[in-house]
Structures are given as C-alpha cells and as structure tokens.
Scaffold this motif. Sequence first.
Motif, PDB file in Angstrom:
ATOM      1  N   GLY A 238       2.331 -23.322 -15.191  1.00 52.41           N
ATOM      2  CA  GLY A 238       3.182 -23.493 -16.613  1.00 52.41           C
ATOM      3  C   GLY A 238       2.771 -24.481 -17.224  1.00 52.41           C
ATOM      4  N   ASN A 239       3.941 -25.360 -17.501  1.00 44.62           N
ATOM      5  CA  ASN A 239       3.866 -26.487 -18.232  1.00 44.62           C
ATOM      6  C   ASN A 239       4.628 -27.726 -17.937  1.00 44.62           C
ATOM      7  OD1 ASN A 239       3.689 -28.093 -20.715  1.00 44.62           O
ATOM      8  ND2 ASN A 239       5.591 -27.286 -21.658  1.00 44.62           N
ATOM      9  N   PRO A 240       4.511 -28.036 -16.360  1.00 44.07           N
ATOM     10  CA  PRO A 240       5.357 -28.970 -15.734  1.00 44.07           C
ATOM     11  C   PRO A 240       5.083 -30.319 -16.168  1.00 44.07           C
ATOM     12  CG  PRO A 240       3.576 -28.036 -14.289  1.00 44.07           C
ATOM     13  CD  PRO A 240       3.374 -27.314 -15.522  1.00 44.07           C
ATOM     14  N   PHE A 241       3.727 -30.611 -16.836  1.00 42.16           N
ATOM     15  CA  PHE A 241       3.347 -32.036 -17.069  1.00 42.16           C
ATOM     16  C   PHE A 241       3.301 -32.061 -18.628  1.00 42.16           C
ATOM     17  CE2 PHE A 241       0.329 -30.982 -13.401  1.00 42.16           C
ATOM     18  CZ  PHE A 241       1.386 -31.436 -12.584  1.00 42.16           C
ATOM     19  N   GLY A 242       3.857 -31.361 -19.367  1.00 42.58           N
ATOM     20  CA  GLY A 242       4.056 -31.520 -20.757  1.00 42.58           C
ATOM     21  C   GLY A 242       2.850 -30.456 -21.817  1.00 42.58           C
ATOM     22  N   TYR A 243       1.949 -30.076 -21.016  1.00 43.68           N
ATOM     23  CA  TYR A 243       1.041 -29.311 -21.647  1.00 43.68           C
ATOM     24  C   TYR A 243       0.698 -28.053 -20.831  1.00 43.68           C
ATOM     25  CZ  TYR A 243      -1.610 -31.850 -18.164  1.00 43.68           C
ATOM     26  OH  TYR A 243      -2.121 -32.636 -16.973  1.00 43.68           O
ATOM     27  N   PRO A 244       0.343 -26.868 -21.613  1.00 41.25           N
ATOM     28  CA  PRO A 244       0.424 -25.636 -21.142  1.00 41.25           C
ATOM     29  C   PRO A 244      -0.981 -25.128 -20.088  1.00 41.25           C
ATOM     30  CG  PRO A 244      -0.467 -25.305 -23.296  1.00 41.25           C
ATOM     31  CD  PRO A 244      -0.105 -26.743 -23.065  1.00 41.25           C
ATOM     32  N   LYS A 245      -0.653 -24.159 -19.559  1.00 42.48           N
ATOM     33  CA  LYS A 245      -1.868 -23.584 -18.584  1.00 42.48           C
ATOM     34  C   LYS A 245      -2.170 -24.497 -17.444  1.00 42.48           C
ATOM     35  CE  LYS A 245      -4.771 -20.843 -20.522  1.00 42.48           C
ATOM     36  NZ  LYS A 245      -5.940 -20.331 -21.301  1.00 42.48           N
ATOM     37  N   THR A 246      -1.327 -25.065 -16.963  1.00 41.93           N
ATOM     38  CA  THR A 246      -1.406 -26.059 -15.930  1.00 41.93           C
ATOM     39  C   THR A 246      -1.219 -25.356 -14.534  1.00 41.93           C
ATOM     40  OG1 THR A 246      -0.710 -28.128 -17.215  1.00 41.93           O
ATOM     41  CG2 THR A 246      -0.627 -28.151 -14.824  1.00 41.93           C
ATOM     42  N   VAL A 247      -2.128 -25.654 -13.468  1.00 41.85           N
ATOM     43  CA  VAL A 247      -1.807 -25.067 -12.273  1.00 41.85           C
ATOM     44  C   VAL A 247      -1.856 -26.366 -11.280  1.00 41.85           C
ATOM     45  CG1 VAL A 247      -2.580 -23.905 -10.290  1.00 41.85           C
ATOM     46  CG2 VAL A 247      -2.818 -22.966 -12.518  1.00 41.85           C
ATOM     47  N   ALA A 248      -1.038 -26.569 -10.430  1.00 37.38           N
ATOM     48  CA  ALA A 248      -0.787 -27.755  -9.543  1.00 37.38           C
ATOM     49  C   ALA A 248      -0.299 -27.328  -8.190  1.00 37.38           C
ATOM     50  CB  ALA A 248       0.169 -28.748 -10.123  1.00 37.38           C
ATOM     51  N   PHE A 249      -0.712 -28.015  -7.118  1.00 38.46           N
ATOM     52  CA  PHE A 249      -0.296 -27.668  -5.766  1.00 38.46           C
ATOM     53  C   PHE A 249       0.495 -28.953  -4.960  1.00 38.46           C
ATOM     54  CE2 PHE A 249      -4.532 -25.783  -7.019  1.00 38.46           C
ATOM     55  CZ  PHE A 249      -4.072 -24.524  -7.160  1.00 38.46           C
ATOM     56  N   GLY A 250       1.400 -28.414  -4.181  1.00 37.37           N
ATOM     57  CA  GLY A 250       2.247 -29.348  -3.381  1.00 37.37           C
ATOM     58  C   GLY A 250       2.867 -28.793  -2.275  1.00 37.37           C
ATOM     59  N   ASN A 251       3.891 -29.494  -2.038  1.00 35.89           N
ATOM     60  CA  ASN A 251       4.817 -28.716  -0.664  1.00 35.89           C
ATOM     61  C   ASN A 251       6.301 -28.772  -1.112  1.00 35.89           C
ATOM     62  OD1 ASN A 251       2.436 -30.699   0.297  1.00 35.89           O
ATOM     63  ND2 ASN A 251       2.626 -29.229   1.634  1.00 35.89           N
ATOM     64  N   ILE A 252       6.931 -28.038  -0.346  1.00 37.35           N
ATOM     65  CA  ILE A 252       8.301 -28.138  -0.267  1.00 37.35           C
ATOM     66  C   ILE A 252       8.630 -29.386   0.340  1.00 37.35           C
ATOM     67  CG2 ILE A 252      10.397 -27.018   0.542  1.00 37.35           C
ATOM     68  CD1 ILE A 252       9.159 -25.407  -1.609  1.00 37.35           C
ATOM     69  N   SER A 253       9.504 -30.183  -0.420  1.00 33.60           N
ATOM     70  CA  SER A 253      10.116 -31.427   0.199  1.00 33.60           C
ATOM     71  C   SER A 253      11.390 -31.389   0.945  1.00 33.60           C
ATOM     72  CB  SER A 253      10.112 -32.509  -0.879  1.00 33.60           C
ATOM     73  OG  SER A 253      11.134 -32.139  -1.747  1.00 33.60           O
ATOM     74  N   VAL A 254      12.343 -30.582   0.654  1.00 33.40           N
ATOM     75  CA  VAL A 254      13.418 -30.317   1.253  1.00 33.40           C
ATOM     76  C   VAL A 254      13.990 -29.061   0.797  1.00 33.40           C
ATOM     77  CG1 VAL A 254      15.051 -31.442  -0.577  1.00 33.40           C
ATOM     78  CG2 VAL A 254      15.918 -31.561   1.659  1.00 33.40           C
ATOM     79  N   THR A 255      14.771 -28.690   1.791  1.00 35.24           N
ATOM     80  CA  THR A 255      15.651 -27.162   1.738  1.00 35.24           C
ATOM     81  C   THR A 255      17.039 -27.390   1.632  1.00 35.24           C
ATOM     82  OG1 THR A 255      15.473 -26.661   4.074  1.00 35.24           O
ATOM     83  CG2 THR A 255      13.756 -25.984   2.415  1.00 35.24           C
ATOM     84  N   VAL A 269      14.773 -25.542  -5.593  1.00 33.70           N
ATOM     85  CA  VAL A 269      13.551 -25.734  -4.930  1.00 33.70           C
ATOM     86  C   VAL A 269      13.146 -26.883  -5.151  1.00 33.70           C
ATOM     87  CG1 VAL A 269      11.120 -24.728  -4.743  1.00 33.70           C
ATOM     88  CG2 VAL A 269      13.166 -23.289  -5.190  1.00 33.70           C
ATOM     89  N   ASN A 270      12.990 -27.929  -4.403  1.00 32.99           N
ATOM     90  CA  ASN A 270      12.536 -29.325  -4.512  1.00 32.99           C
ATOM     91  C   ASN A 270      10.956 -29.306  -3.953  1.00 32.99           C
ATOM     92  OD1 ASN A 270      15.156 -31.072  -4.708  1.00 32.99           O
ATOM     93  ND2 ASN A 270      15.397 -29.779  -3.421  1.00 32.99           N
ATOM     94  N   THR A 271      10.151 -30.032  -4.526  1.00 34.32           N
ATOM     95  CA  THR A 271       8.742 -29.961  -4.360  1.00 34.32           C
ATOM     96  C   THR A 271       8.012 -31.538  -4.440  1.00 34.32           C
ATOM     97  OG1 THR A 271       7.558 -29.875  -6.718  1.00 34.32           O
ATOM     98  CG2 THR A 271       8.557 -27.930  -5.882  1.00 34.32           C
ATOM     99  N   THR A 272       7.153 -31.693  -3.979  1.00 33.11           N
ATOM    100  CA  THR A 272       6.324 -32.698  -4.176  1.00 33.11           C
ATOM    101  C   THR A 272       5.529 -33.152  -5.341  1.00 33.11           C
ATOM    102  OG1 THR A 272       4.452 -32.220  -2.761  1.00 33.11           O
ATOM    103  CG2 THR A 272       6.509 -32.973  -1.539  1.00 33.11           C
ATOM    104  N   VAL A 273       5.652 -32.176  -6.227  1.00 32.04           N
ATOM    105  CA  VAL A 273       4.579 -32.185  -7.336  1.00 32.04           C
ATOM    106  C   VAL A 273       5.228 -33.080  -8.565  1.00 32.04           C
ATOM    107  CG1 VAL A 273       3.489 -30.832  -9.128  1.00 32.04           C
ATOM    108  CG2 VAL A 273       3.601 -29.922  -6.833  1.00 32.04           C
ATOM    109  N   ALA A 274       4.567 -33.836  -9.188  1.00 32.09           N
ATOM    110  CA  ALA A 274       4.839 -34.671 -10.128  1.00 32.09           C
ATOM    111  C   ALA A 274       5.209 -33.917 -11.500  1.00 32.09           C
ATOM    112  CB  ALA A 274       3.871 -35.636 -10.480  1.00 32.09           C
ATOM    113  N   ALA A 275       6.079 -34.556 -12.478  1.00 36.02           N
ATOM    114  CA  ALA A 275       6.361 -33.482 -13.375  1.00 36.02           C
ATOM    115  C   ALA A 275       6.580 -34.754 -14.578  1.00 36.02           C
ATOM    116  CB  ALA A 275       7.719 -32.592 -13.324  1.00 36.02           C
TER     117      ALA A 275
END
Length: 426
Positions: A238-255, A269-275
């Motif tokens: 989606g738009n996690p970095f401020g611009y559209p059509k973005t795909v990134a990968f990471g991990n679940i950091s905590v539940t 849902v906590n992740t390790t992906v920057a935003a």
Amino acid sequence: MDEDKKKLEEQENSKEEHEEYSFLQETIKDESKKGKRIFGVYLRLAGKAVVFGLVASLIFSASKPWFDGKLHQEKEVIMIPEEEKAEDEIEDDAGVEETAQEQNEKQLKDGNRLLTARGIEVMRSVVSITASATENEWIEDSYDKDNMVAGLIMAENSNDILIFAKTSQLNDESQVKVTFTDGKKYDGTLYKQDRNLGYGVYRVAKNDLGPSTVSQIRIATLGSTSSIRQGDIIIVAGNPFGYPKTVAFGNISVTGNEVSKVDGTYGVVNTTVAAAEGGTGVVANLNGDIIGIVDQDMTDKGAKNIVRAYSVADLKKKAEKLLNNESISYTGLNGIVVPEKIREEGLPEGIYIRHVDNESPAMAAGIQRGDIINRVNEEQVSSVRALNNEIFKATPGTVVKLKGLRQGAGGEYVNIDFSLTVGTKE
C-alpha cells in the motif's frame, strides 16, 4: 794488422745488425700456463658481473617507485570490473555438483521471488485513494502526502466495487480519485463512514472500469491474527512509506498487544517494517490473507517509524456494517479495567472510565471520568472489550442501561445508574 782491424769491424757490424733486429727474435712460451691465466681472468670477470647484477637489481627495486612517481608521473588507471552475469545467464557445467553455498543462495533467490510474487498478488486488492484537489492545492509539497491513503477492496455488489479505507486522513472528502494496481484512475465517492473510527467505505462504479482494471481486481481475503507468531514473515502493501504501490517484507515483532480507543478495543499487528508518519496500507500473511490495516496514527509517537496495524479481525464487524450502509454505534466512552492491585486498595471491580468525549451520548447521560461501569443491560462486564461489544450490539437511537459506582464526597463508592441513548458519528 789490417786483417785484425777487418775482423774487428765485422764483429761490430754484426753486433749492430743484431741489435737493430732484436725485436724479431722468437720467444718460446709455455702455452698450458697461458690457458690457465686466461681462464682465471674470465672467472674473475664473471664473479664481478654477478655481484654487479645483484647490486643493480637491489638498487633498481628500491628506486623504481621513486622513478615511477617522480620521473615518469604516469597517471594510474582504475578499471571497474565487468558486471557478473545473472545465474540464469550462465550455462551450467555438466556433471558439476552445486556446493552448499550455491544451494542456499538458490533457495534464498527462490524464496525472494515467491515473496515478491505473493506481494504483487496482495497489491491487486489494494488501491490508492487521493482527495480531489481544490484550486491551487495540488501544487503544494504536502498535497500528495496529506491527501492520499491506501484502500482495501473488501467487497462488491451489482453496481460498485467497495473499498475500505481511512477517511480522517482525507478530511472526509466525498469525491476522490481511486487508482487501481494497473495504474488506471477513476472517480470514487464516499459510501458510508464512521468519524469515530476514522474509516469508511468508498465505491467505484463497475461500469466505469476498463477491461485491464477488471482483470486485475482481486477481492481481499481476510485472515486471522490468532495464528500469527513472533518472527512470522509478513507482507506490507500500500502506502506505508508515503508513496503508493509499495510492497515490503518483514516479520511479526511481538504479539498480544491491544490498543483502546473510544468505543473500541483492537488487537495490534506489530511488525519490523519501517514506515512513514501517516503511512497506510495492509499487512498480509504468506498466504496473501489480510491480517491487519496499517494506521500509523493509532500508535504513540515513539513507534511511528515502524509499521503497526489494527487487527482486521477486530475491524471486520464494523467494516461489515459500513459495507451494508449501516451506522455504527457511538457513546463516547473510553475505559480501562481496574487492575487487581488497585482493587486490593479499595477501588471496586469494573471498567474505570478515563475519558468521555465532549458532547457525546455518554456525557449527555451524565457519565463522568472516574466512574466505574460494571453492568450493561443487566449483563456483567469485566473487560473493556466486553463493554464495547455490548454497546456495538445496540442500534443507534436505542437506550442502553448502564450500572456502576461513583466515588462520593466522603471517599466511599455509591451505586449509580445511567440511561444512555446510543448515537452515531457519521
């Protein structure tokens, strides 16, 4: 006498002739001794030549850098190596077994390609929504960032594609532009919203969509957060970095984390992906199922640079109401469970009200900060989630009976009842 004189003259002449041609006299020398002397001379010359060569080599080696730098002043030429060919461009050598490192690298590449393919598949369910620009607003630097969110294609009916998205970031714009994954842009309208939640549903007319857009659209499949574990690989789109059509990968950091809002409790849902601040989008598992709706405004300031999302399981019921053009109940209450340690100090069991919205149904009913609610319509509630669920069941406009306790002037708690008319915030 004459004869003696004549002999004497002959002897003197013979002597002078001998002295005059004495240089022609032959001298006999020993040839074997001469050869030995010549060999010795050559040997000495050869030894001197070897010594000279060694000394010259040492001097040349020591002085070469100086000569190169000072005398020649030649510029050193730096060459960049040719790029290496990709693995699939290199012909495999027959009969050569892959090393363990090569096998690991291949598995890693295959895994990355699979993730990328799955991310692209997730993006088919995600759109970019931009508020219609007012006059001259589109030239501002902050326009795209402040007026664009990612939306999730959640459903369709006979006429429209229905998209669940954040409305508060678009300032409740009723007319928007919706860009699908094929890059085509269409007019969209606000179908239904809940200002309390800050989300709503936009619709795009099916008849407006081109063939390429129709072929790319994918109605999102929702997943459960109950099965996710710390360390699980996730996809953010989606738009996690401020611009559209973005795909990134990471991990679940905590539940297991939750966030409490007015009239709602949501898993996080906590992740390790920057935003980026204000980032929006979705979080999906490896199956491509959506498990979270990214909303960086839901979190505290210190965590705004890491993707966090509302659990889609906790948004699902409210989203269903909006998709069916129904209103969501609103009271204006935000509470917290009284901790056991505090109860031991004399505070009663129940939901401690820590915030009441101004001009809300709860305020109109007389509920105040510090009140403790323990029953809704005679149903005992021991958690904030249970309180919110009971309120959610009520249709806007109906009256809900609340029971609880309020601290009196003397410090003791007394029973108090409230009649709350459930409202809505569209």
